[in-house]
Structures are given as structure tokens and as C-alpha cells.
Design a protein around this motif. Structure first.
Motif, PDB file in Angstrom:
ATOM      1  N   MET A   1     -33.681  47.798   4.310  1.00 52.30           N
ATOM      2  CA  MET A   1     -32.979  46.535   4.503  1.00 52.30           C
ATOM      3  C   MET A   1     -33.956  45.434   4.888  1.00 52.30           C
ATOM      4  SD  MET A   1     -30.155  44.786   4.905  1.00 52.30           S
ATOM      5  CE  MET A   1     -29.650  43.364   5.784  1.00 52.30           C
ATOM      6  N   LYS A   2     -34.846  45.733   5.848  1.00 52.66           N
ATOM      7  CA  LYS A   2     -35.774  44.716   6.321  1.00 52.66           C
ATOM      8  C   LYS A   2     -36.727  44.279   5.214  1.00 52.66           C
ATOM      9  CE  LYS A   2     -36.834  45.035  10.886  1.00 52.66           C
ATOM     10  NZ  LYS A   2     -37.624  45.421  12.055  1.00 52.66           N
ATOM     11  N   LYS A   3     -37.223  45.249   4.450  1.00 51.73           N
ATOM     12  CA  LYS A   3     -38.151  44.942   3.371  1.00 51.73           C
ATOM     13  C   LYS A   3     -37.453  44.173   2.251  1.00 51.73           C
ATOM     14  CE  LYS A   3     -41.393  47.211   0.287  1.00 51.73           C
ATOM     15  NZ  LYS A   3     -41.878  48.485  -0.222  1.00 51.73           N
ATOM     16  N   ARG A   4     -36.203  44.536   1.967  1.00 49.47           N
ATOM     17  CA  ARG A   4     -35.456  43.859   0.907  1.00 49.47           C
ATOM     18  C   ARG A   4     -35.076  42.436   1.289  1.00 49.47           C
ATOM     19  NH1 ARG A   4     -32.450  49.177  -0.024  1.00 49.47           N
ATOM     20  NH2 ARG A   4     -31.084  48.398   1.601  1.00 49.47           N
ATOM     21  N   SER A   5     -34.966  42.155   2.566  1.00 49.63           N
ATOM     22  CA  SER A   5     -34.586  40.799   2.980  1.00 49.63           C
ATOM     23  C   SER A   5     -35.677  39.769   2.686  1.00 49.63           C
ATOM     24  CB  SER A   5     -34.220  40.777   4.460  1.00 49.63           C
ATOM     25  OG  SER A   5     -35.338  41.100   5.248  1.00 49.63           O
ATOM     26  N   LEU A   6     -36.883  40.213   2.391  1.00 53.06           N
ATOM     27  CA  LEU A   6     -37.952  39.283   2.026  1.00 53.06           C
ATOM     28  C   LEU A   6     -37.677  38.607   0.678  1.00 53.06           C
ATOM     29  CD1 LEU A   6     -41.081  41.331   3.144  1.00 53.06           C
ATOM     30  CD2 LEU A   6     -40.022  39.385   4.295  1.00 53.06           C
ATOM     31  N   TYR A   7     -36.828  39.230  -0.142  1.00 47.81           N
ATOM     32  CA  TYR A   7     -36.475  38.628  -1.421  1.00 47.81           C
ATOM     33  C   TYR A   7     -35.595  37.392  -1.259  1.00 47.81           C
ATOM     34  CZ  TYR A   7     -38.363  42.761  -3.667  1.00 47.81           C
ATOM     35  OH  TYR A   7     -39.213  43.752  -4.096  1.00 47.81           O
ATOM     36  N   LEU A   8     -35.104  37.132  -0.072  1.00 43.32           N
ATOM     37  CA  LEU A   8     -34.244  35.972   0.177  1.00 43.32           C
ATOM     38  C   LEU A   8     -35.033  34.702   0.502  1.00 43.32           C
ATOM     39  CD1 LEU A   8     -31.452  37.631   2.333  1.00 43.32           C
ATOM     40  CD2 LEU A   8     -31.346  36.979  -0.070  1.00 43.32           C
TER      41      LEU A   8
END
Length: 139
Positions: A1-8
Motif C-alpha cells: 500500500m505504501k509503495k503503491r501510494s507513490l503513484y498518486l
């Protein structure tokens, strides 16, 4: 989740640029004091309806599609499903094409902020293409 939130990050930057009142361009004609016709260039937010009313439809549509991209990426951050990424890539490709549509009217209808919006959309598209593989995410 934390790593994927960088795509925002890039869609947030794009939305901020679209909210600024310097992206969409309208050129209006007016009479000068000597009788010649002059032009006035006015800048608006991508979310403003005035350019849309004057047939510069692409900025508003780009802003709406960018909101959808942001929504799809939020869904991806929570679910991690590759099918959402595939949809996001298609919608993001449409956003890039729409952001370049003011160039069909000429360079006078394109602003520096509009160019930055296009660059950030292209950067997000490239980021999704080169970093997210089907094997890395849950099906």
C-alpha cells in the motif's frame, strides 16, 4: 500500500496545475482606438467553463479525465489489481491526447502551464508502463 501510494504524486501535481488559473487559453478580439482589431489573451483554470463555452473543449475534458485517473489510482493503491492499472493506462492515454488538442487551434491557445500538465500526464503514463508489470501485482 505504501509503495503503491507513490503513484498518486504525479496526478496530484497535475490536478494542482489544472486548478491554477493559467492553463486554458482564450483569445478574444477587440477594437483598438485607431480602428484596428487587436487580440487579448486570457488564461483560465482547466476546470473553468468559459473556455469550454468558447469551443476550447479540451482543457475541461482533460481535467475531468485526470480526476478519473486519480480515482483509478486510488483504487489501485487499495486493491493492487492489475486490471485497474490497465484501465488507468487507457484513460491516461486519452488524457494525454486531450491535453494536446488546444494545439489544433494553434500555439496561441497553448500555455506553459498546459505544457506542464501534458508533461506530467506523459510522465505518469510512462511510470505506469515501465514500473507496473502483470507479474508484480495480484490478479
Amino acid at each position: 500500500m505504501k509503495k503503491r501510494s507513490l503513484y498518486l504524486i504525479l496526478p496530484i501535481i497535475t490536478l494542482i496545475l489544472e486548478i491554477l488559473p493559467y492553463g486554458a487559453v482564450c483569445n478574444f478580439a477587440h477594437f483598438e482606438t485607431d480602428g484596428t482589431v487587436g487580440r487579448v489573451r486570457e488564461l483560465y483554470s482547466y476546470f473553468d467553463l468559459l473556455p469550454f463555452g468558447y469551443a476550447n473543449f479540451a482543457p475541461l475534458l482533460t481535467a475531468i479525465v485526470t480526476c478519473f485517473v486519480f480515482l483509478f489510482l486510488v483504487i489501485y493503491c487499495f486493491t493492487g489489481k492489475y486490471s485497474v492499472v490497465k484501465i488507468t493506462k487507457g484513460v491516461l492515454s486519452a488524457a494525454v491526447v486531450l491535453s494536446l488538442c488546444p494545439l489544433l487551434y494553434g500555439l496561441d491557445y497553448f500555455s506553459v502551464v498546459g505544457a506542464l500538465i501534458t508533461i506530467s500526464l506523459i510522465a505518469e503514463l510512462l511510470l505506469l508502463f515501465f514500473t507496473i508489470r502483470k507479474t508484480e501485482v495480484k490478479a
